[in-house]
Design a protein around this motif. Structure first.
Motif, PDB file in Angstrom:
ATOM      1  N   GLY A 285       0.822  -1.216   0.000  1.00 24.62           N
ATOM      2  CA  GLY A 285       0.000   0.000   0.000  1.00 24.62           C
ATOM      3  C   GLY A 285       0.849   1.257   0.000  1.00 24.62           C
TER       4      GLY A 285
ATOM      5  N   TYR B 229       2.188   1.778  -3.438  1.00 23.21           N
ATOM      6  CA  TYR B 229       1.161   2.358  -4.308  1.00 23.21           C
ATOM      7  C   TYR B 229       0.969   3.835  -3.980  1.00 23.21           C
ATOM      8  N   ALA B 230       1.031   4.158  -2.689  1.00 24.25           N
ATOM      9  CA  ALA B 230       0.851   5.553  -2.269  1.00 24.25           C
ATOM     10  C   ALA B 230       1.953   6.424  -2.865  1.00 24.25           C
TER      11      ALA B 230
ATOM     12  N   ALA C 153       1.195   6.972  -6.398  1.00 25.55           N
ATOM     13  CA  ALA C 153       0.070   7.905  -6.559  1.00 25.55           C
ATOM     14  C   ALA C 153       0.509   9.336  -6.272  1.00 25.55           C
TER      15      ALA C 153
ATOM     16  N   PHE D 169      -2.228  -0.057  -9.780  1.00 24.05           N
ATOM     17  CA  PHE D 169      -2.663   0.181  -8.406  1.00 24.05           C
ATOM     18  C   PHE D 169      -2.408   1.634  -8.001  1.00 24.05           C
ATOM     19  N   ALA D 170      -1.286   2.193  -8.477  1.00 22.65           N
ATOM     20  CA  ALA D 170      -0.980   3.595  -8.167  1.00 22.65           C
ATOM     21  C   ALA D 170      -2.003   4.524  -8.828  1.00 22.65           C
TER      22      ALA D 170
ATOM     23  N   ALA E 295      -5.061   4.350  -6.852  1.00 18.84           N
ATOM     24  CA  ALA E 295      -4.914   5.107  -5.614  1.00 18.84           C
ATOM     25  C   ALA E 295      -5.090   6.601  -5.876  1.00 18.84           C
TER      26      ALA E 295
ATOM     27  N   ALA F 276      -3.813  10.902  -1.950  1.00 15.22           N
ATOM     28  CA  ALA F 276      -3.043   9.864  -2.629  1.00 15.22           C
ATOM     29  C   ALA F 276      -2.480   8.869  -1.620  1.00 15.22           C
TER      30      ALA F 276
ATOM     31  N   GLY G 130      -5.372   6.809  -0.332  1.00 11.24           N
ATOM     32  CA  GLY G 130      -5.808   5.960  -1.447  1.00 11.24           C
ATOM     33  C   GLY G 130      -4.872   4.772  -1.628  1.00 11.24           C
ATOM     34  N   GLY G 131      -3.563   5.039  -1.597  1.00 17.55           N
ATOM     35  CA  GLY G 131      -2.580   3.972  -1.788  1.00 17.55           C
ATOM     36  C   GLY G 131      -2.674   2.908  -0.706  1.00 17.55           C
TER      37      GLY G 131
ATOM     38  N   ILE H 169      -5.873   0.848  -1.115  1.00 17.20           N
ATOM     39  CA  ILE H 169      -5.773  -0.112  -2.222  1.00 17.20           C
ATOM     40  C   ILE H 169      -4.887  -1.291  -1.816  1.00 17.20           C
TER      41      ILE H 169
END
Lengths: 291, 359
Positions: A15, A18-19, A22, A224-225, A228, A240, A243-244, A247
């Motif tokens: 996560g 991904y963050a 993002a 995924f990014a 996010a 972001a 969101g990351g 996700i």
């Protein structure tokens, strides 16, 4: 119930990655209004440079990081100056296709340079997992999470508390007005691309040890990014970040309870649903379009 | 701007029809000229199938202004429908082709629903997710897709005719693609076709003319997916085996590159784009990365040369020679420079401007 909490905790590492992705997209989007679809290839390129420095040239860890980070910023600034600036005033579709063309070209270039066979990058941190009650947090995941939180905080403070951040925000809110206020808007756009690729590169270096390192390995991560960033409303750094992490945790739950192969499908369905209900993202503001 | 748009349009029509007729003949007679050995026929068959995919994608990108990077997903739906039919349903070939198209069209319809409300890059993200999700679903839905192993198609048969030689396979693909192209051209010349282009040129203006913008976008998505599904069916018969690994993001991006290089909103250009794509792929297949690099770089170069709009090389040449009418000049949101605005204002009221100077 322990499984449930364990899945949540072990989703945090991915996560955080991904963050970072993002946030990278958000930083670039804010100043230049371009969604960087080339992000996957650029971040893969940075991770491959890290591999080059660490495994091939046997540089020390500190030197290799320094090399990779400087290279990332240079790559970001150069890509902006050489390609995106040319289509700055073009239509949205031209800008989108430009980043997609760069995605293919850079992946191909890396493929020609390094080959497509997977390489391994060592974990940054080794050691036993950290026990939190009955669940365990992988030490490397903890490091990734911590680094992501620190980077986000630093970036947030720079944006909110410094003159440079003020200039970046001014360019984000209205480029022409910012220019009239004496801000070097071009330089701010370059800088945001440099920061953006830096963050994406860091995310690639952090996640590469967990998956195999190839010129295209960030493609799936990038989805995924993007998801996010969509959740975060494409504009806010805290959005972001949240969101990351969301996700990361949710896709890990899907992976744990349903199937590893359905993570992408789930994320796709979620973006579809979110955008159908709220076309500007969960945390996004409503913007009227002129076209 | 154009002195007599109607006559010019007709002229363009004639020239384009001529060009397409020449292309049709060239493809129909190609096996005579290039020989019919397995490799050449394979490359040609692939080119014909890809041409339909690229044209279907051009419907979205060039004619409707909607960028998709998930076209391989539609291709997969059509291919799996063909594979499933060959293994379980045993439908007659025309029915099977129709089924593939309809299934893919249905998926396109669902995917198109939110597209009416979305800004450009959100749509790209959705199609990206779609294109990557389809192979994953195929891996998971083993009952239908046979998972990692995939579905094999042993023979292609239409009534008593068995397509058992490379040349027969080529002509089978050629006939299906030619009919599909004709249908696409008819659709584009119809009222809905003009509505599609009106939406691309300006949503606000299209709306003002009473065109249902959101519905038009859904229609384009459905059409594009339908024809891509048919191409997928052909793809399955041509390859003889359908696996999840066939439908990569790279493939979708290649299709988009062919659209860009061939020219937005140009059916003939898309066919040329598909040919170039297959040529580059076969020439550099043995060397890792080079075909990707060449294809990606080609897109970047086209955009660097024509940053104003994606008229692209063939279309620009055509316009210079008055062969085609102007296509795909998509004005950006910043088409009017700030300086222009101030000069317009200054021009509109020179008195006040002068007053300001005097004071």
């Amino acid at each position: 119930m322990t499984l449930f909490f364990q899945l949540i905790v072990s989703g945090l590492g991915f996560g955080a990655v991904y963050a970072l992705g993002a946030i990278s997209l958000t930083v670039i989007f804010n100043t230049s209004n371009v969604v960087n679809f080339a992000s996957a290839s650029l971040s893969s390129a940075v991770a491959l440079l890290m591999w080059l420095a660490l495994v091939r040239l046997h540089l020390s860890v500190v030197l290799a990081w320094l090399f990779a980070l400087v290279a990332a910023m240079v790559i970001g600034a150069v890509v902006e100056a050489a390609f995106l600036r040319r289509v700055e005033r073009s239509s949205l579709i031209v800008q989108i296709v430009m980043t997609l063309g760069l995605l293919v070209a850079i992946e191909g270039l890396d493929g020609a340079l390094y080959g497509f066979n997977p390489k391994t990058l060592p974990h940054v941190i080794h050691g036993p997992s950290i026990a939190i009650g009955s669940v365990f947090l992988d030490r490397n995941d903890a490091f990734i999470l911590g680094l992501t939180l620190v980077l986000t905080l630093v970036l947030y403070l720079v944006y909110q508390r410094t003159r440079l951040g003020l200039a970046l925000r001014a360019v984000a809110s209205d480029r022409d007005v910012a220019s009239l206020m004496g801000i070097q808007t071009q330089r701010m756009v370059s800088l945001s691309w440099a920061i953006g690729v830096l963050l994406a590169g860091v995310s690639a270096i952090l996640i590469a040890p967990s998956i195999s390192l190839t010129p295209t390995f960030m493609e799936n991560v990038a989805v995924f990014a993007f998801a996010a960033a969509v959740l975060g409303g494409f504009g806010s750094l805290p959005g972001a970040l949240v969101g990351g992490l969301l996700i990361g945790v949710m896709s890990n739950l899907i992976s744990g309870y349903l199937s590893n192969n359905l993570q992408l499908t789930f994320v796709f369905l979620m973006i579809l649903l979110v955008l159908y209900i709220r076309p500007n993202g969960l945390f996004g503001k409503r913007v009227m379009s002129r076209q | 701007m154009m002195p007599n748009p109607l006559s010019r349009l007709r002229k363009g029509h004639m020239a384009r029809r001529g060009g397409l007729a020449v292309g049709f003949l060239a493809f129909a007679l190609a096996p005579i000229f290039v020989g019919s050995n397995v490799t050449t026929m394979g490359i040609l068959t692939e080119a014909v199938i890809y041409a339909l995919v690229v044209v279907s994608l051009n419907l979205l990108v060039g004619f409707a202004g909607l960028v998709s990077i998930g076209q391989a997903g539609f291709l997969a739906v059509g291919a799996y429908a063909a594979g499933y039919s060959a293994n379980h349903l045993h439908l007659a070939l025309p029915l099977e082709l129709l089924l593939s198209g309809i299934l893919a069209g249905l998926v396109g319809f669902i995917l198109g629903l939110p597209s009416g409300r979305l800004r450009g890059h959100y749509l790209v993200i959705i199609t990206l997710g779609f294109g990557l999700a389809v192979p994953q679903i195929a891996l998971e839905a083993t009952d239908i897709t046979n998972g990692f192993t995939g579905l094999s198609i042993s023979n292609t048969q239409f009534g008593p005719i068995v397509m058992n030689s490379p040349r027969a396979m080529y002509y089978f693909a050629f006939v299906v693609v030619a009919i599909s192209m004709m249908l696409i051209l008819l659709a584009l010349a119809s009222k809905s076709g003009r509505a599609i282009m009106a939406v691309r040129d300006s949503e606000a203006a299209a709306l003002a003319m009473g065109i249902p913008v959101a519905r038009t976008k859904v229609i384009v998505f459905t059409l594009s997916a339908f024809f891509c599904g048919i191409a997928g069916d052909l793809f399955a018969h041509f390859e003889g085996l359908v696996t999840p690994a066939d439908f990569t993001l790279a493939l979708s991006l290649f299709f988009l590159a062919a659209v860009i290089v061939g020219g937005l909103g140009s059916v003939g250009g898309s066919i040329v784009g598909a040919l170039v794509l297959v040529y580059v792929q076969t020439r550099s297949a043995s060397v890792g990365g080079y075909s990707e690099f060449i294809i990606g770089a080609a897109v970047v170069v086209v955009l660097m040369l024509f940053p104003e709009g994606l008229a692209s090389i063939p279309a620009l040449l055509g316009r210079r020679l008055h062969l085609t009418r102007g296509v795909a000049e998509l004005p950006g949101p910043d088409a009017v420079e700030p300086g222009e605005v101030s000069s317009i204002i200054a021009g509109a009221d020179p008195g006040e401007h002068q007053g300001g100077v005097n004071a």
